[in-house]
Structures are given as structure tokens and as C-alpha cells.
Design a protein around this motif. Structure first.
Motif, short mmCIF file in Angstrom:
data_model
loop_
_atom_site.label_atom_id
_atom_site.label_comp_id
_atom_site.label_asym_id
_atom_site.label_seq_id
_atom_site.Cartn_x
_atom_site.Cartn_y
_atom_site.Cartn_z
N ASP A 96 0.84 -1.19 0.00
CA ASP A 96 0.00 0.00 0.00
C ASP A 96 0.88 1.24 0.00
O ASP A 96 1.96 1.27 0.61
N ASP B 55 0.29 4.04 1.46
CA ASP B 55 0.19 4.87 2.65
C ASP B 55 1.37 4.61 3.58
O ASP B 55 2.24 3.78 3.32
N ASP C 54 -3.13 5.03 -3.34
CA ASP C 54 -3.77 5.12 -2.03
C ASP C 54 -5.18 4.55 -2.07
O ASP C 54 -5.97 4.84 -2.98
N GLY C 55 -5.48 3.75 -1.06
CA GLY C 55 -6.83 3.22 -0.90
C GLY C 55 -7.16 2.04 -1.79
O GLY C 55 -8.29 1.56 -1.80
N ARG C 56 -6.18 1.53 -2.55
CA ARG C 56 -6.45 0.40 -3.44
C ARG C 56 -5.52 -0.75 -3.09
O ARG C 56 -4.38 -0.54 -2.65
N ASP C 57 -6.03 -1.96 -3.25
CA ASP C 57 -5.21 -3.13 -2.97
C ASP C 57 -5.07 -3.95 -4.25
O ASP C 57 -5.76 -3.70 -5.24
N ASP D 128 -8.32 -5.31 -5.89
CA ASP D 128 -9.12 -4.31 -6.59
C ASP D 128 -8.51 -3.97 -7.95
O ASP D 128 -9.20 -3.90 -8.97
#
Length: 645
Positions: A305, A307, A356-359, A362
Motif C-alpha cells: 500500500d 500509505d 492510495d486506498g487500493r489493494d 481491486d
């Protein structure tokens, strides 16, 4: 152990053994096929030499005996390979005890119950009305029925004892057995209940494909989101990688691996055709994980990730990989014209930072090409460090600049290639706006602790050596070189430089061998001990006595003989290096003779259009053999290479 290993090699026909993994065809006295360790579909580059019970790939340079083949092919360590081959050869390693028999019975029973639990939960997922919401969830996540079957996904219902009842009725399991395998818990007031309830179940396989544990994901708002099997005789999450069993063939064929964080990330990647993806078991990468990856590939990408938490996890994983993966020592010229020896990773590590916010799940599900691009454009290791280790610092302040240099200097100092090092020094200097000569001065003054000379007093022998026959002396030459390599750090640089010079003088030989020190060793024990010593060197400058305690029990007696070589250890650098050089010459000659014999066999079976190149290599080897002819031994002085208890 020498006689046991030799006995195993004699009893197992290497052609028959490797044929179980690789289709081979006869080529004169040898056998050829496509290499199982790298992608190769045009020309068979993998040769098995039946006469010497060895193999070699002319593409990736993989070589060795059946022990080397099994360890690399299955990703297992030496003790496991020894046990498997001994069982196949019918060789008894040691007298079995009643405890050994009991443990084998228990392990088999636990594997049986795990397999039964996986079948039960799979049936529940596919057939039970209670699993309708789980089937809907799987469909929403885009998982196909084929993928669900491949990874043996299942569903553990909310019932308190449905698995306990099934295992009791169908497999005669009592509750304490089920608890011991990690599938049930004991109530304080008495009785047992299912450990996994109301969860999507992910069976976890070992490298052999056996189910050794489970991970369970809750689909509601409960906590924890994931739980794993507890530590058992079979399950140790610090040594297991999810998806390894399904991924290992692709990892070897593509010579690359991608490490992600979650079960579904792995599954979705495999479904989309990215089958070199795996994940640690909810923990950071451990040294055991790194060792497993190191056996299969030297190209590792961490997909994390973007982040702060993801970057922190990436840093932890990188530190583990850097400490565990194989390294080699190479010479680097200094400004004064001298040579400095620096350590360099034998692997390429890259970082793919996700948006950011995606894995991965997804990204792969919605746009497989985006995932392909992210992995293809992953950051080199040093680029990631430059960005991450300076984040949060005020690079306009003196303190921030100083901290940045302090953090990055040890990493810059490990880059052996002078051009690459200069590139990153310039990058850092531009980033923090200082004169790059200040950074170069800081690096030049840095003396890593691993370069300090260890204390070897404890390995000094107490008794005078016995004298062996010429035949015995010949057989122990490589033992003596390994003894010097382990006890005296400067010897490794001398040996490595000589092997590099050999290949530089005759580039044609690069097509036959790589110049790695391990190619000098014919004894399996020496090859394994050398690999273990190099792995220990990657983490620190180990004390040989302390290191010996960490090697497999089967090798400790041989390792102890190497550390306690029966002559007074040289105390001056020139005497150590001189003895290493004297020992190295005949071992290099033996390596050339081995290849001369092999080429003779290959030429006899080669097509006419191949023979010109092979004859050119044969001539290069003859020059090499003349250059490495062993000097005559002294008639007056005892050769200290020839003493071994």
C-alpha cells in the motif's frame, strides 16, 4: 555423514530421479532437456551427466547433484532433502526412536483431519443454504468456481460444533484431537467448540501441497477480521507463505516473485494469470520466508500500500530480505588506487507502491493491465529508500539534511558498482541541496561493523595433526579451502578475484561456469555449508563457533572438523592468502578437468553445426588446464592442507 551422502548418491540414479521432474532425451552418454529453473522453450540447455551423477544448465548455470536439484526444485533445506532422498534410497540415517514413530503418527493424523475439515467446509460453501450470503460475497468479489476449487475455499458456519460433529462421526476424532490440530477450543467449564465459526475459510498448504492450517475471514462487522490456526506441529506462520504451493512453478519459470499482503490478493492475481504472487501469513516477511524465496528466484517485488503503514511494512520486509538473501564480495577501486572489498546482494529487489486506498485484488479485478504496469515499473530498491527515508524530514534545515545523510549512508555504502553509487550520491545531494563531496566523504569514512575481523581464537586446535596418504590428501583439499574461507574473511576476496580473473582471461568459459566459489566444491556437505555461511555473512560478520551451532545437526560434525583444522592457524595475512592460493590452484584445475570431460562427451553427441563452438570452448579449457597445472609438492615440508581429523 560422508558415507551416508555418498551411499545415497550411488543408490539413486540421477537420470531416473530428474526424469520424474523433467523430460529428458539421450544425447550420447548424457541426457538433455529443458531447464526447470528458468524459462527456456527453444533449445534444451539442461544436461544430466550420468557418469558423474551431476547436472548443469548452460543457460542459468544451475548445477550440482541430486541434493542440489531437490533443494532448488522443491524449495526445501538440506535436512529435508537428506530425509527424502534417504527414504527413496532405503538408507537409514539414524536409529528411529519410539518418539519419532509417535510424532509421525500424530503428524499423519493431523494432516488427515485438516484435509477432512477442508472438504467439509468446501461442501458447506457450495451446498449449504446457510452459506448463500458467502456465495454471494464470492461472486461479488469476482472469484470463479474454478478458482474457488483450486484454492479449496470453504465456509465455517455459525454453529458451535458442526465441524467437531463431522470429524467425530466420519473420522472417529475425539475433541482433544481436533483441538490439538487447531480446529477446536476447550471451554473453561469443560467441553469443546469449533475454533472457526461464521468465516470464509482459506486452507493453507505447505510446499508439498499438504493442508497444514487455515485462515478464516469474517464477513460481517466482527473482530478480528482474520484469524489463523494456532501454532501446531504442522503450522508455523513465520515459515509459511500463502500461495507458495500454487505459485512455485511459475516463480521458477519466470524467475520472479511478487509478494502481496492478503489471501484474496493472491487468489485474484492467480485467477487473472499472474501466478507468481504469494503472501506472508499476516506477518512481516521473516528470514525463513526470505530463505524460501531465495531458493526459487533472485528477482523479488514487494507490492505494498502507498500509505505510511504500507511503506513501513515494505521497509520491514526489505530489511529482512537484505539481511537474509545471498551476497557476494566484489572489489571497488578507491581514490588512492587501492581496492576495497564491498558486499553486494545477489538479488534484484523492487517496490511496487499501490495507489492510495487500493489493494492488489481491486486493481487486478478491474484492470489487469494496470497491475502488470505497476509491477513492470516497480521502483528499484535505492529509489524507494531515497523517497521513504527522507519523508517527514525538513530538508531545508541542517538537522534534516544531516539525518537524511545518516540514514542513507549505510545503504549507499553497500552499493558496490561505482557508477550506480555515484548516481545515487548525486541524487541525494540534489534532493537535500548539499555538495555531493560531503556525502562521498561520509561514505568513505564509514567502516561497516561486518568488515571488522572476528576473533578466531576459540577455533585454534590443541593437538598435532595426523599425516594422511597422498590419496587422502587429495580428497581433503576442498575441505581445507572451505576451512580458510570460513575462518579468515580475507580469503573470500582472494578466491573470488582469482575466479573472476579466470573468466576475464577466457570469456568463452563464461558459457560453462559462472565463477562462483561453490563450483569448486564437489562434496555436498561443503556446498551446503558454504551457502549457509554466505547467508550468515549477509546479516553480519558471524563468529564461526557461534554460527556452527545454527547449522543442521547432520552437518555439525563436518563443520566442527573444518573449524578445528589440525595445524596452527596462520596469524599473518600473507600466510593465510598464500595457503588459500596454493590450495585454489589444484581445485581450479579439477574444475577445468571436470568440464574437459563433460565437453568431450557433449562434442561426441553434438550436431555438426554445434561442434565449432564446442571445440572453441574445449581449446579454451585446455589453455585453462595448462595455466592451473598443480606445482610439485615439497619433499621436505609438511603441506598443512593435508591434515584433517
Amino acid at each position: 555423514m560422508n558415507s551416508v551422502i555418498d551411499d545415497i548418491k550411488e543408490r539413486i540414479d540421477i537420470v531416473s530421479f530428474i526424469s520424474d521432474y523433467v523430460p529428458l532425451r539421450k544425447a550420447g552418454r548424457n541426457w538433455v532437456g529443458f531447464c526447470p529453473f528458468h524459462s527456456n522453450t527453444r533449445t534444451p540447455a539442461f544436461t544430466v551427466f550420468a557418469d558423474s551423477n551431476s547436472y548443469h544448465c548452460f543457460g542459468c548455470k544451475a548445477s550440482g547433484t541430486i541434493f542440489d536439484f531437490l533443494m532448488q526444485r522443491e524449495g526445501i533445506d538440506f535436512p529435508e532433502a537428506l530425509n527424502q532422498l534417504a527414504a527413496r534410497a532405503g538408507v537409514q540415517l539414524r536409529q528411529r526412536t519410539a518418539q519419532d514413530d509417535q510424532e509421525d503418527v500424530l503428524r499423519s493424523r493431523m494432516l488427515e483431519l485438516n484435509a477432512a475439515a477442508a472438504r467439509f467446509w468446501s461442501h458447506q460453501l457450495l451446498q449449504s443454504p446457510k452459506a448463500a450470503h458467502v456465495r454471494s460475497y464470492i461472486e461479488q468479489r469476482g472469484l470463479t468456481p474454478q478458482t474457488v476449487e483450486q484454492f479449496q475455499l470453504g465456509y465455517a458456519s455459525e454453529d458451535w460444533s458442526s465441524l467437531l460433529g463431522y470429524l467425530h462421526d466420519r473420522h472417529g476424532a475425539n475433541p482433544s484431537e481436533v483441538a490439538e490440530v487447531g480446529l477446536a477450543l476447550e471451554r473453561e467449564q469443560g467441553g469443546y467448540y469449533d475454533r472457526f465459526r461464521g468465516r470464509l475459510m482459506f486452507p493453507i498448504h505447505n510446499a508439498k501441497g499438504q493442508i497444514v492450517g487455515f485462515g478464516g475471514r469474517i464477513l460481517g462487522d466482527g473482530h478480528p477480521k482474520y484469524i489463523n490456526s494456532p501454532q501446531t506441529l504442522l503450522f508455523d506462520k513465520s515459515s509459511l507463505l500463502y500461495g507458495l504451493f500454487q505459485a512455485r512453478e511459475t516463480i521458477r519459470s519466470t524467475d520472479s516473485v511478487v509478494v502481496v499482503e492478503g489471501y484474496v490478493d493472491v487468489i485474484m492475481a492467480h485467477q487473472a494469470g499472474f501466478r507468481n504472487v504469494l503472501a506472508p501469513m499476516g506477518t512481516a516477511l521473516t528470514d525463513v520466508h526470505a530463505g524460501q524465496l531465495n531458493k526459487m528466484t533472485k528477482r523479488i517485488t514487494l507490492a505494498m500500500d502507498g500509505d505510511a503503514a504500507g511503506q513501513s511494512a515494505a521497509l520491514r520486509g526489505l530489511e529482512t530480505l537484505r539481511e537474509t538473501l545471498d551476497t557476494h564480495v566484489r572489489p571497488v577501486p578507491t581514490a588512492s588506487g587501492m581496492l576495497r572489498w564491498e558486499r553486494e546482494l545477489d538479488a534484484t529487489i523492487k517496490i511496487a507502491l499501490l495507489p492510495d486506498g487500493r489493494d492488489p485484488d481491486d486493481i487486478v479485478r478491474n484492470n489487469p493491465e494496470e497491475w502488470r504496469s505497476l509491477i513492470a515499473n516497480a521502483q528499484p530498491l535505492m529509489d524507494f529508500y531515497l523517497a521513504t527515508l527522507t519523508r517527514g524530514l525538513d530538508l531545508n534545515s541542517a538537522k534534516g539534511k544531516s539525518t537524511a545523510v545518516e540514514r542513507l549512508t549505510p545503504l549507499l555504502n553497500q552499493i558496490a558498482d561505482p557508477v550506480e553509487k555515484a548516481h545515487y550520491i548525486q541524487r541525494l545531494a540534489n534532493q537535500i541541496k548539499i555538495d555531493q563531496r560531503l556525502i562521498e566523504g561520509s561514505i568513505g569514512g564509514d567502516q561497516p561493523e561486518r568488515q571488522r575481523k572476528p576473533n578466531h581464537r576459540q577455533s585454534r586446535p590443541a593437538a598435532p595433526p595426523p599425516v594422511f596418504s597422498i590419496l587422502e590428501q587429495e580428497a581433503r583439499r576442498e575441505d581445507f579451502l572451505l576451512s580458510l574461507l570460513i575462518r579468515f574473511p580475507q580469503v573470500q576476496a582472494v578466491v573470488s578475484e582469482q575466479l573472476r580473473d579466470d573468466l576475464a582471461a577466457a570469456p568463452t568459459l563464461r558459457e560453462l561456469w559462472s565463477g562462483d566459489v561453490s563450483e569448486l566444491f564437489e562434496r555436498v556437505e561443503n556446498r551446503v555449508l558454504w551457502d549457509l555461511w554466505r547467508s550468515a555473512q549477509a546479516m553480519a560478520t558471524p563468529n564461526p563457533i557461534e554460527w556452527l551451532e545454527t547449522v543442521p545437526a547432520e552437518l555439525q560434525a563436518h563443520g566442527e572438523r573444518l573449524l578445528n583444522w589440525d595445524h596452527a592457524p596462520p596469524t599473518r595475512s600473507f600466510r593465510v592468502t598464500r595457503e588459500a592460493e596454493e590450495c585454489l590452484r589444484p581445485l581450479r584445475h579439477r574444475l577445468g578437468k571436470r568440464w574437459s570431460d563433460r565437453l568431450g562427451q557433449i562434442i561426441a553427441a553434438a550436431e555438426p553445426d554445434q561442434q565449432e563452438r564446442l571445440l572453441e570452448q574445449a581449446m579454451a579449457i585446455q589453455h585453462y588446464l595448462r595455466a592451473t597445472s598443480e606445482p610439485r609438492r615439497s619433499s621436505y615440508f609438511l603441506d598443512t592442507r593435508d591434515s584433517l581429523k
